[in-house]
Design a protein around this motif. Structure first.
Motif, PDB file in Angstrom:
ATOM      1  N   GLN A 130      -7.718  14.200 -13.217  1.00 15.91           N
ATOM      2  CA  GLN A 130      -9.151  14.068 -13.010  1.00 15.91           C
ATOM      3  C   GLN A 130      -9.742  13.123 -12.030  1.00 15.91           C
ATOM      4  N   SER A 131      -8.746  12.278 -11.538  1.00 14.88           N
ATOM      5  CA  SER A 131      -8.934  11.435 -10.307  1.00 14.88           C
ATOM      6  C   SER A 131     -10.097  10.192 -10.783  1.00 14.88           C
ATOM      7  N   VAL A 132      -9.960  10.061 -12.048  1.00 18.22           N
ATOM      8  CA  VAL A 132     -11.072   8.888 -12.302  1.00 18.22           C
ATOM      9  C   VAL A 132     -10.383   8.028 -13.428  1.00 18.22           C
ATOM     10  N   SER A 133     -10.936   6.976 -13.598  1.00 18.64           N
ATOM     11  CA  SER A 133     -10.556   6.083 -14.546  1.00 18.64           C
ATOM     12  C   SER A 133     -11.613   4.794 -14.423  1.00 18.64           C
ATOM     13  N   TYR A 134     -11.410   3.892 -15.382  1.00 24.76           N
ATOM     14  CA  TYR A 134     -12.595   2.895 -15.826  1.00 24.76           C
ATOM     15  C   TYR A 134     -11.789   1.486 -16.369  1.00 24.76           C
ATOM     16  N   ALA A 135     -12.593   0.420 -16.238  1.00 29.33           N
ATOM     17  CA  ALA A 135     -12.030  -0.892 -16.892  1.00 29.33           C
ATOM     18  C   ALA A 135     -13.406  -1.980 -17.160  1.00 29.33           C
ATOM     19  N   ALA A 136     -13.382  -2.503 -18.266  1.00 29.64           N
ATOM     20  CA  ALA A 136     -14.505  -3.391 -18.478  1.00 29.64           C
ATOM     21  C   ALA A 136     -13.729  -4.847 -18.128  1.00 29.64           C
ATOM     22  N   LEU A 137     -14.358  -5.779 -17.461  1.00 32.88           N
ATOM     23  CA  LEU A 137     -14.006  -6.849 -16.860  1.00 32.88           C
ATOM     24  C   LEU A 137     -14.702  -8.075 -17.544  1.00 32.88           C
ATOM     25  N   VAL A 138     -14.256  -9.218 -18.154  1.00 33.06           N
ATOM     26  CA  VAL A 138     -15.032 -10.197 -18.683  1.00 33.06           C
ATOM     27  C   VAL A 138     -14.357 -11.654 -17.936  1.00 33.06           C
ATOM     28  N   PHE A 139     -15.158 -12.361 -17.500  1.00 31.65           N
ATOM     29  CA  PHE A 139     -14.843 -13.761 -16.857  1.00 31.65           C
ATOM     30  C   PHE A 139     -15.601 -14.801 -17.435  1.00 31.65           C
ATOM     31  N   VAL A 161       0.821  -1.146   0.035  1.00 34.07           N
ATOM     32  CA  VAL A 161      -0.072   0.079   0.008  1.00 34.07           C
ATOM     33  C   VAL A 161       0.747   1.266   0.116  1.00 34.07           C
ATOM     34  N   ALA A 162       0.600   2.374  -1.034  1.00 36.27           N
ATOM     35  CA  ALA A 162       1.065   3.587  -1.060  1.00 36.27           C
ATOM     36  C   ALA A 162       0.129   4.310  -0.876  1.00 36.27           C
ATOM     37  N   HIS A 163       0.059   4.945   0.530  1.00 34.88           N
ATOM     38  CA  HIS A 163      -1.268   6.059   0.550  1.00 34.88           C
ATOM     39  C   HIS A 163      -1.107   7.256  -0.113  1.00 34.88           C
ATOM     40  N   ALA A 164      -1.213   7.050  -1.592  1.00 31.74           N
ATOM     41  CA  ALA A 164      -0.931   8.414  -2.373  1.00 31.74           C
ATOM     42  C   ALA A 164      -2.212   8.276  -3.091  1.00 31.74           C
ATOM     43  N   SER A 165      -2.446   9.695  -3.781  1.00 33.53           N
ATOM     44  CA  SER A 165      -3.727   9.854  -4.841  1.00 33.53           C
ATOM     45  C   SER A 165      -3.326  11.035  -5.613  1.00 33.53           C
ATOM     46  N   ASP A 166      -4.119  11.138  -6.567  1.00 33.34           N
ATOM     47  CA  ASP A 166      -3.825  12.221  -7.428  1.00 33.34           C
ATOM     48  C   ASP A 166      -3.672  13.416  -7.195  1.00 33.34           C
ATOM     49  N   PRO A 167      -2.755  14.319  -7.439  1.00 32.35           N
ATOM     50  CA  PRO A 167      -2.565  15.717  -7.097  1.00 32.35           C
ATOM     51  C   PRO A 167      -3.639  16.471  -7.677  1.00 32.35           C
ATOM     52  N   ASP A 168      -4.037  17.669  -7.011  1.00 30.56           N
ATOM     53  CA  ASP A 168      -4.981  18.586  -7.357  1.00 30.56           C
ATOM     54  C   ASP A 168      -4.394  19.430  -8.451  1.00 30.56           C
ATOM     55  N   ILE A 169      -5.401  19.815  -9.302  1.00 30.00           N
ATOM     56  CA  ILE A 169      -4.571  20.599 -10.346  1.00 30.00           C
ATOM     57  C   ILE A 169      -5.350  22.074 -10.573  1.00 30.00           C
ATOM     58  N   PRO A 219      -2.817   0.496  -5.508  1.00 32.52           N
ATOM     59  CA  PRO A 219      -2.263   1.308  -4.238  1.00 32.52           C
ATOM     60  C   PRO A 219      -2.787   2.809  -4.318  1.00 32.52           C
ATOM     61  N   ARG A 220      -3.432   3.277  -5.367  1.00 36.83           N
ATOM     62  CA  ARG A 220      -3.695   4.670  -5.395  1.00 36.83           C
ATOM     63  C   ARG A 220      -4.940   4.714  -5.556  1.00 36.83           C
ATOM     64  N   ALA A 221      -5.852   3.939  -5.637  1.00 36.02           N
ATOM     65  CA  ALA A 221      -7.448   4.201  -5.725  1.00 36.02           C
ATOM     66  C   ALA A 221      -8.367   3.177  -5.007  1.00 36.02           C
ATOM     67  N   SER A 222      -9.501   3.688  -4.742  1.00 34.29           N
ATOM     68  CA  SER A 222     -10.620   2.812  -4.368  1.00 34.29           C
ATOM     69  C   SER A 222     -11.109   2.166  -5.892  1.00 34.29           C
ATOM     70  N   GLU A 223     -12.016   1.195  -5.593  1.00 37.27           N
ATOM     71  CA  GLU A 223     -12.609   0.455  -6.763  1.00 37.27           C
ATOM     72  C   GLU A 223     -14.172   0.273  -6.675  1.00 37.27           C
ATOM     73  N   LEU A 224     -14.944   0.651  -7.358  1.00 33.15           N
ATOM     74  CA  LEU A 224     -16.327   0.605  -7.292  1.00 33.15           C
ATOM     75  C   LEU A 224     -16.727  -0.659  -8.502  1.00 33.15           C
ATOM     76  N   GLY A 236     -10.992   5.695  -8.187  1.00 37.24           N
ATOM     77  CA  GLY A 236     -10.745   7.155  -7.854  1.00 37.24           C
ATOM     78  C   GLY A 236      -9.369   7.716  -8.197  1.00 37.24           C
ATOM     79  N   SER A 237      -8.705   7.374  -9.266  1.00 41.82           N
ATOM     80  CA  SER A 237      -7.505   7.855  -9.758  1.00 41.82           C
ATOM     81  C   SER A 237      -7.343   7.509 -11.044  1.00 41.82           C
ATOM     82  N   ALA A 238      -6.698   8.322 -11.778  1.00 41.12           N
ATOM     83  CA  ALA A 238      -6.462   8.419 -13.146  1.00 41.12           C
ATOM     84  C   ALA A 238      -5.556   7.349 -13.605  1.00 41.12           C
ATOM     85  N   SER A 239      -4.491   6.949 -12.441  1.00 43.44           N
ATOM     86  CA  SER A 239      -3.539   6.031 -12.546  1.00 43.44           C
ATOM     87  C   SER A 239      -3.665   5.121 -11.138  1.00 43.44           C
ATOM     88  N   PRO A 240      -4.557   4.049 -11.216  1.00 46.32           N
ATOM     89  CA  PRO A 240      -4.769   3.579  -9.839  1.00 46.32           C
ATOM     90  C   PRO A 240      -3.736   2.273  -9.478  1.00 46.32           C
TER      91      PRO A 240
END
Length: 240
Positions: free
Chosen positions: A78-87, A18-26, A99-104, A160-164
């Motif tokens: 922008q502190s956001v990103s996305y992914a499509a997962l297929v199982f 875990v690296a408690h980092a987050s996207d910097p404010d712009i 390490p840098r984002a929560s995931e919903l 919750g990060s552009a680079s989670p």
């Protein structure tokens, strides 16, 4: 390895990674990547068409298509990103950490077994999600998704990060060059088990040329199942 030992291992790894980092404010509305002429930007800059989910009727493996700042530069800052997962049936997204984002995660075709490890309680929280269900994975916590059914499962994840970032536990353990002796002592297994796990995670060998004789087959069975089956199997067994 006992289930309790597995959870302990996952907790140790989650704390280590875990690296408690987050996207910097712009200070601007959006970030223009270096080398981009801001005077000629149009709607295409804010559009991404590369998020592709495997739409085949019965995919055989797990696939993920990402839209992070690496693929979609307009997400920078922008502190956001996305992914499509297929199982595919019986496939898994191995235990890993962002390490840098929560995931919903939102399931669009279930069921799908998901779980996370709470390092403060040394406890696994898991749930079988149905179509339309959502599940949140807090930042930096070890988690997985597993399709144990006979049909395909699909989901979308928002971060919750552009680079989670993604730290895969099996890959980090068995493909990073950690000495076998360290793994044997840490996991309380023998050398053959470590070698089998490393072999299971190794990239497949290239197919022989058509005029090459087939390689001899080794009839001996692997002394252990695949690494991912080992990790997720123990995690899933806690639910039974």
């Amino acid at each position: 390895m006992a289930p309790a030992s597995l959870i302990t291992l996952l907790v140790i790894l989650s704390v280590a990674f875990v690296a408690h980092a987050s996207d910097p404010d712009i200070l601007t509305d959006f970030v223009v990547p270096p080398g981009t002429n801001a005077s000629v930007l149009d709607g295409a800059f804010f559009t991404y068409t590369g998020l592709i989910a495997d739409n085949s009727a019965n995919p055989a493996k797990f696939t993920v298509s990402k839209a992070t700042a690496a693929e979609f530069p307009a997400l920078l800052g922008q502190s956001v990103s996305y992914a499509a997962l297929v199982f595919g049936p019986g496939t898994v997204n191995p235990p890993h950490v962002h390490p840098r984002a929560s995931e919903l995660l939102y399931v669009v075709q279930g069921p799908l077994l998901v779980g996370l490890v709470d390092e403060t309680k040394n406890e696994l929280y898991a749930q079988t999600l149905q179509t339309g269900d959502m599940f949140v994975f807090p930042k930096g916590m070890v988690h997985f998704q597993f399709n144990g059914g006979e049909h395909v499962a699909r989901a979308f994840s928002a971060f919750g990060s552009a680079s989670p970032g993604t730290v895969s536990l099996p890959v980090t353990l068995f493909e990073s060059g950690i000495p076998d002796a360290v793994l044997e002592k840490s996991l309380h297994v023998d050398e053959a088990t470590v070698h089998a796990l490393e072999h299971d995670l190794a990239p497949p060998a290239p197919a022989p040329a058509p005029d090459s004789p087939p390689a001899p087959k080794n009839g001996a069975a692997s002394p252990v199942p695949a690494c991912l089956s080992l990790l997720v199997g123990f995690a899933a067994s806690l639910l039974l």
